[in-house]
Enzyme design. Structure first.
Site, PDB file in Angstrom:
ATOM      1  N   ILE A 169      -7.025   7.773  -0.745  1.00  0.00           N
ATOM      2  CA  ILE A 169      -6.960   6.312  -0.813  1.00  0.00           C
ATOM      3  C   ILE A 169      -7.800   5.808   0.353  1.00  0.00           C
ATOM      4  CG2 ILE A 169      -4.780   6.290   0.489  1.00  0.00           C
ATOM      5  CD1 ILE A 169      -4.034   3.705  -0.928  1.00  0.00           C
ATOM      6  N   SER A 170      -8.736   4.924   0.071  1.00  0.00           N
ATOM      7  CA  SER A 170      -9.710   4.517   1.087  1.00  0.00           C
ATOM      8  C   SER A 170      -9.054   3.787   2.257  1.00  0.00           C
ATOM      9  CB  SER A 170     -10.779   3.608   0.473  1.00  0.00           C
ATOM     10  OG  SER A 170     -11.580   4.309  -0.443  1.00  0.00           O
ATOM     11  N   GLN A 171      -9.701   3.869   3.395  1.00  0.00           N
ATOM     12  CA  GLN A 171      -9.311   3.106   4.586  1.00  0.00           C
ATOM     13  C   GLN A 171      -9.255   1.618   4.231  1.00  0.00           C
ATOM     14  OE1 GLN A 171     -12.382   3.361   7.481  1.00  0.00           O
ATOM     15  NE2 GLN A 171     -11.340   2.094   9.006  1.00  0.00           N
ATOM     16  N   PRO A 172      -8.200   0.902   4.628  1.00  0.00           N
ATOM     17  CA  PRO A 172      -8.110  -0.526   4.293  1.00  0.00           C
ATOM     18  C   PRO A 172      -9.352  -1.334   4.691  1.00  0.00           C
ATOM     19  CG  PRO A 172      -5.988   0.230   5.066  1.00  0.00           C
ATOM     20  CD  PRO A 172      -6.940   1.384   5.249  1.00  0.00           C
ATOM     21  N   ARG A 212       0.826  -1.221   0.000  1.00  0.00           N
ATOM     22  CA  ARG A 212       0.000   0.000   0.000  1.00  0.00           C
ATOM     23  C   ARG A 212       0.854   1.262   0.000  1.00  0.00           C
ATOM     24  NH1 ARG A 212      -3.425   2.965   4.142  1.00  0.00           N
ATOM     25  NH2 ARG A 212      -5.313   3.648   3.042  1.00  0.00           N
TER      26      ARG A 212
END
Length: 218
Positions: free
Chosen positions: A68-71, A42
């Site tokens: 970038i979205s939260q995992p 990531r």
């Protein structure tokens, strides 16, 4: 199906394992998905200045007013999508490319659309450098989807429209699933739409917070 991902050794396995443990603790159970997220670098999808935070369970800025979205959200949406065992997936809103990269390790083909040209060019180069061969990227208004490649077994939308775009529903195969955040300033809900012939069934999962799905391409 798995791509040999370059750059993965740049962070410790322990750091990535901690992320997987957090995802498990939040209820993610798909082992194939957890394995992919545990080895996906990531840190290569964010600016170098933010690389040290890449394995925190948080959204991070990527420029152009995007994140970038939260995992956890990536895992939650992907897990829901995979319940339909899709082969061909459309992603609306490429962003950093991280979500498409995760999907590419779990499905046969990913088609992804990004409306911001500078992001699309950056991500296209990133995919090439990292060796992803089953992702096809297009610079276009995401709300249009990708009609010439339809129908799709699944559609994943990474920005929130106030209502579900009819044009995307029309590109969903019979039996296909769409995972999409829906709503505006008063709140958003992560929804799963399943198409059964001419009828689309909706299931709401949980409250979420995404950037709005905007029209046009720039």
């Amino acid at each position: 199906m798995h791509t040999r991902i370059s750059g993965i050794g740049m962070t410790s396995q322990r750091t990535r394992d901690r992320l997987v443990q957090r995802l498990r603790a939040k209820g993610i159970v798909n082992e194939a998905l957890l394995e992919v997220m545990g080895r996906m670098p990531r840190h290569l999808f964010v600016d170098e200045a933010l690389a040290s935070r890449a394995y925190e369970d948080t959204a991070l800025p990527i420029g152009f007013g995007q994140t970038i979205s939260q995992p956890y959200i990536v895992a939650r949406m992907t897990e829901e999508l995979l319940r339909g065992e899709p082969r061909r997936v459309l992603e609306v809103g490429t962003g950093s490319g991280y979500q498409a990269a995760v999907l590419s390790q779990l499905v046969e083909k990913v088609f992804t659309v990004e409306r911001i040209d500078a992001l699309a060019r950056r991500v296209r180069q990133r995919f090439r450098q990292m060796g992803f061969r089953n992702i096809q990227l297009k610079h276009s208004d995401g709300s249009w989807g990708w009609p010439s490649k339809a129908p799709f077994d699944a559609i994943l939308v990474t920005a929130a429209p106030p209502e579900i775009p009819t044009g995307l529903l029309e590109q969903l195969a019979d039996g296909g699933r769409m995972v999409i955040p829906v709503g505006g300033r008063n709140g958003q809900t992560l929804a799963v739409i399943t198409r059964r012939g001419a009828v689309c069934e909706r299931e709401d999962l949980e409250a979420v917070s995404f950037v709005p799905l905007l029209g046009g391409a720039g």
